[in-house]
Motif scaffolding. Sequence first.
Motif, PDB file in Angstrom:
ATOM      1  N   UNK A  91      20.888   7.030   1.882  1.00 33.78           N
ATOM      2  CA  UNK A  91      21.426   5.773   2.402  1.00 33.78           C
ATOM      3  C   UNK A  91      22.918   5.846   2.719  1.00 33.78           C
ATOM      4  N   UNK A  92      23.702   6.505   1.860  1.00 38.12           N
ATOM      5  CA  UNK A  92      25.141   6.596   2.125  1.00 38.12           C
ATOM      6  C   UNK A  92      25.399   7.387   3.412  1.00 38.12           C
ATOM      7  N   UNK A  93      24.685   8.498   3.569  1.00 39.76           N
ATOM      8  CA  UNK A  93      24.853   9.308   4.780  1.00 39.76           C
ATOM      9  C   UNK A  93      24.387   8.537   6.015  1.00 39.76           C
ATOM     10  N   UNK A  94      23.300   7.767   5.867  1.00 35.11           N
ATOM     11  CA  UNK A  94      22.803   6.961   6.983  1.00 35.11           C
ATOM     12  C   UNK A  94      23.840   5.925   7.389  1.00 35.11           C
ATOM     13  N   UNK A  95      24.430   5.259   6.390  1.00 38.38           N
ATOM     14  CA  UNK A  95      25.435   4.226   6.671  1.00 38.38           C
ATOM     15  C   UNK A  95      26.637   4.831   7.410  1.00 38.38           C
ATOM     16  N   UNK A  96      27.086   5.958   6.953  1.00 33.32           N
ATOM     17  CA  UNK A  96      28.257   6.599   7.563  1.00 33.32           C
ATOM     18  C   UNK A  96      27.971   6.965   9.024  1.00 33.32           C
ATOM     19  N   UNK A  97      26.774   7.533   9.266  1.00 33.02           N
ATOM     20  CA  UNK A  97      26.434   7.956  10.637  1.00 33.02           C
ATOM     21  C   UNK A  97      26.261   6.757  11.560  1.00 33.02           C
ATOM     22  N   UNK A  98      25.605   5.711  11.090  1.00 30.10           N
ATOM     23  CA  UNK A  98      25.375   4.546  11.942  1.00 30.10           C
ATOM     24  C   UNK A  98      26.672   3.792  12.213  1.00 30.10           C
ATOM     25  N   UNK A  99      27.563   3.742  11.233  1.00 29.77           N
ATOM     26  CA  UNK A  99      28.872   3.120  11.463  1.00 29.77           C
ATOM     27  C   UNK A  99      29.661   3.911  12.508  1.00 29.77           C
ATOM     28  N   UNK A 100      29.573   5.211  12.421  1.00 26.29           N
ATOM     29  CA  UNK A 100      30.268   6.051  13.393  1.00 26.29           C
ATOM     30  C   UNK A 100      29.700   5.817  14.795  1.00 26.29           C
ATOM     31  N   UNK A 101      28.388   5.605  14.888  1.00 29.21           N
ATOM     32  CA  UNK A 101      27.771   5.317  16.183  1.00 29.21           C
ATOM     33  C   UNK A 101      28.346   4.026  16.771  1.00 29.21           C
ATOM     34  N   UNK A 102      28.456   2.989  15.942  1.00 28.03           N
ATOM     35  CA  UNK A 102      28.995   1.720  16.425  1.00 28.03           C
ATOM     36  C   UNK A 102      30.462   1.844  16.822  1.00 28.03           C
ATOM     37  N   UNK A 103      31.216   2.686  16.125  1.00 28.62           N
ATOM     38  CA  UNK A 103      32.606   2.917  16.504  1.00 28.62           C
ATOM     39  C   UNK A 103      32.695   3.569  17.882  1.00 28.62           C
ATOM     40  N   UNK A 104      31.782   4.491  18.119  1.00 31.79           N
ATOM     41  CA  UNK A 104      31.792   5.220  19.389  1.00 31.79           C
ATOM     42  C   UNK A 104      31.197   4.393  20.530  1.00 31.79           C
ATOM     43  N   UNK A 105      30.239   3.532  20.214  1.00 34.70           N
ATOM     44  CA  UNK A 105      29.538   2.770  21.263  1.00 34.70           C
ATOM     45  C   UNK A 105      29.369   1.318  20.837  1.00 34.70           C
ATOM     46  N   UNK A 106      30.455   0.565  20.704  1.00 33.13           N
ATOM     47  CA  UNK A 106      30.363  -0.817  20.199  1.00 33.13           C
ATOM     48  C   UNK A 106      29.574  -1.744  21.117  1.00 33.13           C
ATOM     49  N   UNK A 107      29.487  -1.428  22.390  1.00 32.41           N
ATOM     50  CA  UNK A 107      28.764  -2.273  23.342  1.00 32.41           C
ATOM     51  C   UNK A 107      27.386  -1.719  23.681  1.00 32.41           C
ATOM     52  N   UNK A 108      26.887  -0.806  22.867  1.00 39.64           N
ATOM     53  CA  UNK A 108      25.564  -0.223  23.133  1.00 39.64           C
ATOM     54  C   UNK A 108      24.496  -1.313  23.126  1.00 39.64           C
ATOM     55  N   UNK A 109      23.451  -1.175  23.942  1.00 35.71           N
ATOM     56  CA  UNK A 109      22.388  -2.190  23.990  1.00 35.71           C
ATOM     57  C   UNK A 109      21.733  -2.453  22.637  1.00 35.71           C
ATOM     58  N   UNK A 110      21.706  -1.443  21.773  1.00 31.04           N
ATOM     59  CA  UNK A 110      21.058  -1.614  20.464  1.00 31.04           C
ATOM     60  C   UNK A 110      22.060  -1.889  19.344  1.00 31.04           C
ATOM     61  N   UNK A 111      23.292  -2.242  19.702  1.00 29.20           N
ATOM     62  CA  UNK A 111      24.334  -2.431  18.678  1.00 29.20           C
ATOM     63  C   UNK A 111      23.946  -3.507  17.662  1.00 29.20           C
ATOM     64  N   UNK A 112      23.363  -4.615  18.122  1.00 35.05           N
ATOM     65  CA  UNK A 112      22.978  -5.694  17.199  1.00 35.05           C
ATOM     66  C   UNK A 112      21.909  -5.212  16.223  1.00 35.05           C
TER      67      UNK A 112
END
Length: 381
Positions: free
Chosen positions: A349-370
């Motif tokens: 879970x910790x690794x998942x959280x870190x990776x998904x947060x990094x995704x949102x940082x890189x693509x904050x307006x991604x269609x699946x951001x919500x």
Amino acid sequence: MKRRAWLKWGCAHCMLLSGAALAADWMPPNRLGRPDPASDEGGLWALLDREETRVRRSPLRMRDDGLQAYLEGVVGRLAGEHAADMRVYALRVPMFNASMAPNGMMQIWSGLLLRVDNEAQLAAVLGHEIGHYLERHSVAQLRDAKSRSALGTFLAVFGLVGAVGALATVGGAYAFSREHEREADRIGVELMRRAGYETGEASKIWGNLLAELKAAGVEDPAQNALFATHPANDERRAALQALTQQDSRGETREAEFRALIAPWRFSLLEDELRRRRFDESIVLLDRRLASEPGDPELLYFRGEARRLRNRDGDLDLALADLEQSVRSGREPAVAHRSLGTLHRTQERHDAARQALQRYLERAPEAPDAAFIRQTLEELPS
């Protein structure tokens, strides 16, 4: 069995050596004018023109001026004066296919552009199709077909029916004869040679595609949509090798082709994964990574293909690919999403959280951001 296979190859070799001499003496016909509108063939042209209008207006068409000019340039290099009678349409369809209608309409599907390694391989496929056109093979075949259903099948081959999943059925019902295929191969190689391409690249295409099908457990390539209109087998590959081994010096123009495909590659690889033919896709990506080792985009797509296939050992291999992609510092943003999804599946879970947060940082307006934000909220602490 080995003796039988050797004899089969030997027959193909001898036949193609004689064919090579014929091809060297072959001269293209004069330009093929439009038939009399009142003739049967003229009526067929009118129907094909209608199909071409559908293709021209299709949302599948890849509307890119640079790509269009490049493809028209390759066709012009191969077809010479006949290129003036040809119209080239690149379509975003993730299967290997090119076709040439007798009225001069040529379709090139994106699955072909993704799978050839260089311009010479592209020229081999297009030269083969131009060979069918110059020798009027499709018109001869249509004349042999008397029924209305045969006419419908003929039109479907050169229309957009393949884009909605019927290519294998249509292609199987409307396949060129073996002799027509051999003649188109011979002419295609000769057109390559005259245009200055490396003719030895012609046989490599079929070997690469057969490797994809074998990985998927397909015993008969003719049953797969990938080869519906391009029969491929070991005998044909050996025949092409025999045809090109005497004189294979020429250009591959690999750098030019890679530069052309670069802006499209990510989208085309996304289309490839949507086919969900992961065994075939992984073989394709293995081949690409062999020539571009460490490419972070290719590593992402191979990791994603393995994650989605999810057979024994796949998730560990996917993790290795995705982590290597991320370590490069040049990874696509979606690599972090895939990595986070994989960690979440395996309850890291910790690794998942870190990776998904990094995704949102890189693509904050991604269609699946919500959706990703909701997923983060639901992850256990």
